[in-house]
Enzyme design. Structure first.
Site, PDB file in Angstrom:
ATOM      1  N   HIS A   1     -12.616  50.931   6.155  1.00 46.28           N
ATOM      2  CA  HIS A   1     -13.876  51.589   5.759  1.00 46.28           C
ATOM      3  C   HIS A   1     -14.717  51.953   6.976  1.00 46.28           C
ATOM      4  O   HIS A   1     -14.611  51.347   8.040  1.00 46.28           O
ATOM      5  CB  HIS A   1     -14.665  50.749   4.740  1.00 46.28           C
ATOM      6  CG  HIS A   1     -15.322  49.512   5.249  1.00 46.28           C
ATOM      7  ND1 HIS A   1     -15.723  48.487   4.409  1.00 46.28           N
ATOM      8  CD2 HIS A   1     -15.663  49.108   6.494  1.00 46.28           C
ATOM      9  CE1 HIS A   1     -16.292  47.534   5.122  1.00 46.28           C
ATOM     10  NE2 HIS A   1     -16.261  47.881   6.394  1.00 46.28           N
TER      11      HIS A   1
ATOM     12  N   ASN B   1     -10.227  47.046   6.152  1.00 46.72           N
ATOM     13  CA  ASN B   1      -9.573  47.890   5.141  1.00 46.72           C
ATOM     14  C   ASN B   1      -9.742  49.376   5.461  1.00 46.72           C
ATOM     15  O   ASN B   1      -9.426  50.223   4.637  1.00 46.72           O
ATOM     16  CB  ASN B   1     -10.123  47.576   3.738  1.00 46.72           C
ATOM     17  CG  ASN B   1     -11.612  47.900   3.607  1.00 46.72           C
ATOM     18  OD1 ASN B   1     -12.219  48.413   4.542  1.00 46.72           O
ATOM     19  ND2 ASN B   1     -12.173  47.604   2.458  1.00 46.72           N
TER      20      ASN B   1
ATOM     21  N   ASP C   1     -25.846  51.930   6.368  1.00 43.70           N
ATOM     22  CA  ASP C   1     -25.801  51.380   5.013  1.00 43.70           C
ATOM     23  C   ASP C   1     -26.741  50.192   4.858  1.00 43.70           C
ATOM     24  O   ASP C   1     -27.281  49.675   5.834  1.00 43.70           O
ATOM     25  CB  ASP C   1     -24.360  50.977   4.645  1.00 43.70           C
ATOM     26  CG  ASP C   1     -23.659  50.209   5.774  1.00 43.70           C
ATOM     27  OD1 ASP C   1     -24.358  49.665   6.641  1.00 43.70           O
ATOM     28  OD2 ASP C   1     -22.426  50.170   5.782  1.00 43.70           O
TER      29      ASP C   1
ATOM     30  N   GLU D   1     -15.477  52.630   1.080  1.00 46.90           N
ATOM     31  CA  GLU D   1     -14.267  51.845   0.859  1.00 46.90           C
ATOM     32  C   GLU D   1     -13.081  52.766   0.571  1.00 46.90           C
ATOM     33  O   GLU D   1     -13.265  53.948   0.254  1.00 46.90           O
ATOM     34  CB  GLU D   1     -14.498  50.907  -0.336  1.00 46.90           C
ATOM     35  CG  GLU D   1     -15.709  49.991  -0.199  1.00 46.90           C
ATOM     36  CD  GLU D   1     -15.541  48.866   0.821  1.00 46.90           C
ATOM     37  OE1 GLU D   1     -14.733  49.016   1.770  1.00 46.90           O
ATOM     38  OE2 GLU D   1     -16.223  47.840   0.678  1.00 46.90           O
TER      39      GLU D   1
END
Ligand code: PGA
Length: 258
Positions: free
Chosen positions: A138, A136, A67, A143
Site C-alpha cells: 500500500h 502489502n 492519511d 490497500e
C-alpha cells in the site's frame, strides 16, 4: 525512476532530508506531502536538526499528510495528527494552519475526503510527496485492490495494516478499521515523489512494486509510471531489487557518491 542506494536507515534518512531541505531552498512556499510510520522518523529528526542549525525555514511551507485513521479524534495520542505534531510540526517554525491532515473526527467522511482533495488542489497541488511502502504494497492507506484512479476517500484497512497498527494501541479493538487516505491518483498528481524503503521486511514487496506488473493488487506498482520518482532505499530493503535489477537500470546511484 531514479534509485538512490543507501547503506542503512541513517543514510536513507539523510538523503531524504537533504532532498527536502533543497526543495525548500528552491521554493520557499513548497507544498510538501508527508507520511507517518516508522520509515520517515529519521527523516523528521534530521529536518528538525537542520532547522535548529538554521539551514531550513518552514515558515512558508504547506504540508498535506497522506492519511488519517477513521474514526479517530485528531487529539487522540495515536492519531497521525499527534504523530506529526510530536515528531515535526511542534519542533520547527511551520505555521499550524498550513499543516493539513484529513479530519478523523469528521461526521461525514465522504465530504471530508472531498474537502481534503479540494484543499490540495487549492494549494496548487503537491510539489514533493514523501511515501513509505506497506508490506502489502500500500501507499498511503490505499490497500491492494484500490482503484488506480482513486481520489481521497474513506478506506477499510487491510487486516495486515490493522495488525501493523496494533502495537500503537492499547488493545486490538481500539485499532481503527478505517482511514481517510489520499487516493492513488491524488498521489500520482504530485510533481515529485520520494519513496523511502528500509529494512529486510520491505525487500520482496519493493521489488514487486518496482519491477512487477503495474496493477491495483500492488498499489505502489503504479509509481513506475510517475515521471519524477526517486526511490531512496537501504541495503536490506533493496536486497531483492539490487540482486535482479542492477544490470537493467542505469539509474541506480550509490548515495555515498552523491
Ligand atoms: P512503516 O509503514 O514506515 O511503519 O513501515 C509504511 C507504510 O505502511 O506505508
Amino acid at each position: 525512476m531514479k534509485i538512490l542506494r543507501c547503506r542503512d536507515y541513517e543514510e536513507m534518512s539523510r538523503v531524504a532530508a537533504q532532498s527536502i531541505v533543497e526543495g525548500i531552498k528552491d521554493k520557499a512556499d513548497l507544498v510538501l506531502g508527508l507520511a507517518t510510520g516508522k520509515t520517515p522518523l529519521g527523516l523528521y529528526r534530521l529536518l528538525v536538526e537542520a532547522y535548529q542549525r538554521g539551514e531550513v525555514d518552514f515558515s512558508r511551507v504547506t504540508t498535506f499528510n497522506l492519511d488519517e485513521y477513521y474514526p479517530l479524534a485528531p487529539t487522540h495520542p495515536r492519531s497521525f495528527r499527534s504523530f506529526m505534531d510530536k515528531h515535526l510540526f511542534s519542533q520547527v517554525n511551520i505555521r499550524r494552519e498550513r499543516t493539513h491532515l484529513p479530519n478523523g473526527a469528521a461526521l461525514d467522511p465522504a465530504r471530508e475526503a472531498e474537502r481534503y482533495e479540494r484543499a490540495i488542489f487549492a494549494a496548487g497541488g503537491i510539489d514533493l510527496q514523501v511515501l513509505g511502502i506497506g508490506r502489502n504494497g500500500h501507499i498511503g492507506f490505499n490497500e491492494p485492490g484500490t482503484a488506480l484512479g482513486s481520489l481521497t476517500q474513506k478506506i477499510q484497512l487491510h487486516p495486515e495494516s490493522v495488525a501493523a497498527s496494533r502495537a500503537d494501541f492499547d488493545s486490538e479493538t481500539e485499532v481503527p478499521r478505517y482511514a481517510i487516505s489520499m487516493g492513488i491518483r491524488t498521489i500520482m498528481l504530485s510533481r515529485r515523489i520520494l519513496l523511502l524503503a528500509s529494512g529486510a521486511d520491505k525487500a520482496a514487496i519493493l521489488a514487486r512494486a518496482l519491477q512487477g506488473p503495474v496493477g491495483s493488487q500492488v498499489p505502489a506498482s503504479v509509481l513506475q509510471l510517475h515521471p519524477d520518482l526517486t526511490v531512496v532505499v537501504d541495503e536490506p530493503a533493496g536486497r531483492v531489487l539490487f540482486s535482479e535489477a542492477q544490470s537493467v537500470w542505469d539509474e541506480v546511484v550509490a548515495a555515498k557518491d552523491l
